[in-house]
Scaffold this motif. Structure first.
Motif, PDB file in Angstrom:
ATOM      1  N   LYS A 187       0.819  -1.200   0.000  1.00 44.43           N
ATOM      2  CA  LYS A 187       0.000   0.000   0.000  1.00 44.43           C
ATOM      3  C   LYS A 187       0.858   1.257   0.000  1.00 44.43           C
ATOM      4  O   LYS A 187       1.905   1.317   0.638  1.00 44.43           O
ATOM      5  N   ILE A 188       0.392   2.236  -0.725  1.00 44.14           N
ATOM      6  CA  ILE A 188       0.984   3.576  -0.723  1.00 44.14           C
ATOM      7  C   ILE A 188      -0.010   4.502  -0.038  1.00 44.14           C
ATOM      8  O   ILE A 188      -1.160   4.588  -0.444  1.00 44.14           O
ATOM      9  N   ARG A 189       0.421   5.162   1.004  1.00 43.28           N
ATOM     10  CA  ARG A 189      -0.470   6.085   1.716  1.00 43.28           C
ATOM     11  C   ARG A 189       0.124   7.490   1.704  1.00 43.28           C
ATOM     12  O   ARG A 189       1.327   7.671   1.499  1.00 43.28           O
ATOM     13  N   MET A 190      -0.726   8.487   1.912  1.00 41.30           N
ATOM     14  CA  MET A 190      -0.295   9.877   1.950  1.00 41.30           C
ATOM     15  C   MET A 190      -0.021  10.295   3.387  1.00 41.30           C
ATOM     16  O   MET A 190      -0.891  10.192   4.248  1.00 41.30           O
ATOM     17  N   ASP A 191       1.216  10.781   3.666  1.00 44.70           N
ATOM     18  CA  ASP A 191       1.557  11.122   5.051  1.00 44.70           C
ATOM     19  C   ASP A 191       2.592  12.239   5.151  1.00 44.70           C
ATOM     20  O   ASP A 191       3.629  12.054   5.789  1.00 44.70           O
ATOM     21  N   PRO A 192       2.409  13.442   4.660  1.00 48.58           N
ATOM     22  CA  PRO A 192       1.333  13.898   3.784  1.00 48.58           C
ATOM     23  C   PRO A 192       1.628  13.624   2.302  1.00 48.58           C
ATOM     24  O   PRO A 192       0.825  13.922   1.452  1.00 48.58           O
ATOM     25  N   MET A 193       2.820  13.069   2.007  1.00 47.54           N
ATOM     26  CA  MET A 193       3.185  12.691   0.637  1.00 47.54           C
ATOM     27  C   MET A 193       3.169  11.178   0.516  1.00 47.54           C
ATOM     28  O   MET A 193       3.092  10.470   1.525  1.00 47.54           O
ATOM     29  N   PRO A 194       3.246  10.635  -0.703  1.00 51.29           N
ATOM     30  CA  PRO A 194       3.203   9.182  -0.853  1.00 51.29           C
ATOM     31  C   PRO A 194       4.311   8.485  -0.063  1.00 51.29           C
ATOM     32  O   PRO A 194       5.483   8.847  -0.146  1.00 51.29           O
ATOM     33  N   VAL A 195       3.905   7.493   0.711  1.00 43.99           N
ATOM     34  CA  VAL A 195       4.826   6.703   1.528  1.00 43.99           C
ATOM     35  C   VAL A 195       4.512   5.232   1.303  1.00 43.99           C
ATOM     36  O   VAL A 195       3.351   4.823   1.355  1.00 43.99           O
ATOM     37  N   ALA A 196       5.537   4.429   1.034  1.00 47.31           N
ATOM     38  CA  ALA A 196       5.350   2.990   0.879  1.00 47.31           C
ATOM     39  C   ALA A 196       5.407   2.344   2.256  1.00 47.31           C
ATOM     40  O   ALA A 196       6.380   2.542   3.005  1.00 47.31           O
ATOM     41  N   GLU A 197       4.367   1.590   2.623  1.00 44.57           N
ATOM     42  CA  GLU A 197       4.271   1.054   3.980  1.00 44.57           C
ATOM     43  C   GLU A 197       5.451   0.165   4.342  1.00 44.57           C
ATOM     44  O   GLU A 197       5.868   0.116   5.499  1.00 44.57           O
ATOM     45  N   LYS A 198       6.010  -0.566   3.382  1.00 38.64           N
ATOM     46  CA  LYS A 198       7.144  -1.452   3.653  1.00 38.64           C
ATOM     47  C   LYS A 198       8.454  -0.914   3.078  1.00 38.64           C
ATOM     48  O   LYS A 198       9.469  -1.603   3.069  1.00 38.64           O
ATOM     49  N   GLY A 199       8.430   0.328   2.558  1.00 33.64           N
ATOM     50  CA  GLY A 199       9.635   0.909   1.983  1.00 33.64           C
ATOM     51  C   GLY A 199       9.880   0.531   0.541  1.00 33.64           C
ATOM     52  O   GLY A 199      10.941   0.799  -0.014  1.00 33.64           O
ATOM     53  N   LEU A 200       8.905  -0.098  -0.119  1.00 35.04           N
ATOM     54  CA  LEU A 200       8.988  -0.557  -1.505  1.00 35.04           C
ATOM     55  C   LEU A 200      10.258  -1.399  -1.746  1.00 35.04           C
ATOM     56  O   LEU A 200      11.115  -1.039  -2.553  1.00 35.04           O
ATOM     57  N   PRO A 201      10.393  -2.547  -1.075  1.00 32.74           N
ATOM     58  CA  PRO A 201      11.531  -3.428  -1.369  1.00 32.74           C
ATOM     59  C   PRO A 201      11.399  -4.020  -2.761  1.00 32.74           C
ATOM     60  O   PRO A 201      10.307  -4.398  -3.192  1.00 32.74           O
ATOM     61  N   ILE A 202      12.517  -4.085  -3.486  1.00 31.62           N
ATOM     62  CA  ILE A 202      12.513  -4.604  -4.852  1.00 31.62           C
ATOM     63  C   ILE A 202      13.670  -5.597  -5.034  1.00 31.62           C
ATOM     64  O   ILE A 202      14.707  -5.503  -4.385  1.00 31.62           O
ATOM     65  N   HIS A 203      13.462  -6.575  -5.915  1.00 28.54           N
ATOM     66  CA  HIS A 203      14.538  -7.444  -6.384  1.00 28.54           C
ATOM     67  C   HIS A 203      15.249  -6.709  -7.514  1.00 28.54           C
ATOM     68  O   HIS A 203      14.598  -6.229  -8.449  1.00 28.54           O
ATOM     69  N   VAL A 204      16.561  -6.633  -7.431  1.00 27.60           N
ATOM     70  CA  VAL A 204      17.345  -5.881  -8.409  1.00 27.60           C
ATOM     71  C   VAL A 204      18.091  -6.863  -9.324  1.00 27.60           C
ATOM     72  O   VAL A 204      18.745  -7.786  -8.851  1.00 27.60           O
ATOM     73  N   HIS A 205      17.952  -6.628 -10.629  1.00 23.41           N
ATOM     74  CA  HIS A 205      18.625  -7.486 -11.606  1.00 23.41           C
ATOM     75  C   HIS A 205      19.504  -6.618 -12.495  1.00 23.41           C
ATOM     76  O   HIS A 205      19.003  -5.896 -13.364  1.00 23.41           O
ATOM     77  N   PRO A 206      20.833  -6.638 -12.288  1.00 24.13           N
ATOM     78  CA  PRO A 206      21.726  -5.831 -13.128  1.00 24.13           C
ATOM     79  C   PRO A 206      21.692  -6.297 -14.583  1.00 24.13           C
ATOM     80  O   PRO A 206      21.578  -7.491 -14.858  1.00 24.13           O
ATOM     81  N   HIS A 207      21.772  -5.344 -15.507  1.00 25.18           N
ATOM     82  CA  HIS A 207      21.883  -5.693 -16.924  1.00 25.18           C
ATOM     83  C   HIS A 207      23.265  -6.266 -17.193  1.00 25.18           C
ATOM     84  O   HIS A 207      24.260  -5.834 -16.615  1.00 25.18           O
ATOM     85  N   GLN A 208      23.324  -7.248 -18.066  1.00 26.14           N
ATOM     86  CA  GLN A 208      24.621  -7.822 -18.430  1.00 26.14           C
ATOM     87  C   GLN A 208      25.399  -6.821 -19.256  1.00 26.14           C
ATOM     88  O   GLN A 208      24.845  -6.134 -20.096  1.00 26.14           O
TER      89      GLN A 208
END
Length: 439
Positions: free
Chosen positions: A418-439
């Motif tokens: 979820k993205i909530r406004m507090d007062p700007m957009p905030v990702a509840e879990k910090g928006l963790p992502i899997h990162v895949h470097p380009h070869q």
């Protein structure tokens, strides 16, 4: 008008309910079916203006029937900064800031910004399988703001200031209850601490300028200390600190919130990611190895910027700002008294089908050619109070995307986060992502 004193403050800032500020205002607009409606926020009546006509009225009547304003609790924190200033004071301050932030002046900083972006990726992204994107985007945005606005270097020093900024932002839009432990009480203390630190930077800079160890145009701090306005006057030390605080605030939060939503949308929409990658690779291939970006490179990033604009349409980082009526007036058949607070909302135009056909559809082509009609697309406001950092934000975002997209592809670890406004957009879990470097 909601509850006594509190009114509908919590619903307005998106702190309660699943729909946040956007859903709250949309429901109100649909319920009343008018071009303007009233609510109560922070203990004061608030008139919310809807649609392009409302935006045009508020943007075009500065100093005639209204002036910019913020809730008293916010105004006390920012003091003499541009977002609080009115009348001639605001004009002089804006002219000084715009001289530093205009495209012609920013051109010489593009390569420096590219260096900051590259160093950020090397330090915080390279070799990682998983990244908390929101945290890292804030680190980048704040590092860039510190560098260009006050030449504040060093990870440890920036981390200290960033920690204060987090407390400052979380309680900025709150009731000033003067109760220790509340979010706004903590925010006031954090703002005071930030101003003390910035005053130290100012005093050291003044000495460095007098000794020739600093340049008058090396950053915004030096520029404000050495540049007179049209009347031959200089900003006071307090004014300089207040405006540096404002610019660091914008650089730390509005830009990182926009980048947060861009990263999220690109993870969810691989077609647009691939199109951006294609554009950025073409730009990179036209340059020598390790050659830094320049202004002409940014001008080629048209598709990338169209995608960012569409992100800001559907997921704006700022929901709108405030004005105060300085006289009684009538609008759309309603009488609005003097001293009422007025609000223009991004949400009341960005998702209107009459301005943006199929508004729920993500379509960057809306920004081809002349783009949307006037007063319908307002992520940076409009008129004489338009955000002075618009061009800085554009460069900041494009420089990071050029480096990020060329080096990585990513996917969301929590697709339904979820993205909530507090007062700007905030990702509840910090928006963790899997990162895949380009070869």
């Amino acid at each position: 008008m909601g509850w006594p004193l509190i009114g509908e403050t919590l619903q307005f800032i998106g702190a309660v309910g699943s729909k946040g500020t956007e859903g709250f205002l949309k429901e109100k607009a649909q319920k009343y079916g008018t071009e303007v409606f009233k609510i109560s926020v922070l203990g004061r009546p608030l008139a919310v203006f809807c649609g392009a006509a409302g935006n045009k009225f508020l943007f075009s009547n500065e100093n005639r029937v209204l002036v910019t304003t913020w809730p008293p609790s916010v105004a006390r924190i920012f003091g003499s900064a541009l977002n609080i200033a009115t009348g001639d004071h605001a004009k002089r301050t804006r002219k000084l800031l715009m001289a530093f932030l205009k495209p012609e002046a920013l051109q010489k900083f593009v390569s420096q910004m590219d260096l900051v972006a590259r160093e950020h990726l090397r330090t915080h992204w390279n070799g990682k399988l998983e990244v908390r994107a929101y945290d890292m985007l804030k680190v980048y945005a704040f590092a860039l703001a510190c560098t260009l606005f006050a030449s504040i270097e060093g990870e440890e020093r920036r981390a200290e200031l960033s920690a204060l900024f987090k407390v400052f932002l979380r309680g900025l839009m709150g009731l000033d209850l003067k109760i220790p432990g509340t979010r706004h009480y903590k925010a006031k203390n954090a703002a005071a601490a930030l101003k003390r630190e910035l005053m130290k930077e100012l005093e050291e800079r003044r000495v460095a300028l007098s000794e020739g160890r600093a340049s008058p145009k090396q950053d915004l701090l030096s520029y404000l200390l050495t540049t007179a306005d049209d009347q031959g006057g200089y900003m006071s030390d307090t004014e300089v600190v207040d405006n540096i605080l404002l610019m660091l605030f914008a650089g730390h939060d509005t830009s990182s919130s926009t980048l947060l939503m861009v990263v999220k949308h690109l993870a969810e929409k691989p077609y647009f990611y691939n199109e951006i990658l294609k554009e950025q690779r073409e730009i990179a291939q036209s340059k020598k190895k390790e050659e830094l970006l320049n202004w002409e490179d940014l001008r080629k990033m048209k598709y990338t910027w169209n995608v960012v604009c569409e992100v800001m349409r559907v997921s704006p980082s700022v929901s709108g700002t405030f004005r105060r009526s300085i006289t009684d007036f009538n609008y759309a058949g309603f009488h609005i008294p003097k001293d009422w607070t007025l609000h223009w909302s991004v949400y009341t135009t960005h998702m209107m089908a009459e301005y943006f056909p199929e508004p729920e559809k993500f379509d960057p082509s809306r920004f081809d050619g002349a783009g949307p009609p006037p007063y319908t697309y307002v992520p940076f406001g409009g008129g004489p109070r338009m955000c002075p950092g618009l061009e800085f934000a554009r460069v900041e975002i494009l420089v990071l995307l050029h480096n990020l997209v060329r080096n990585y592809k990513w996917e969301l670890i929590f697709p339904d986060e979820k993205i909530r406004m507090d007062p700007m957009p905030v990702a509840e879990k910090g928006l963790p992502i899997h990162v895949h470097p380009h070869q």
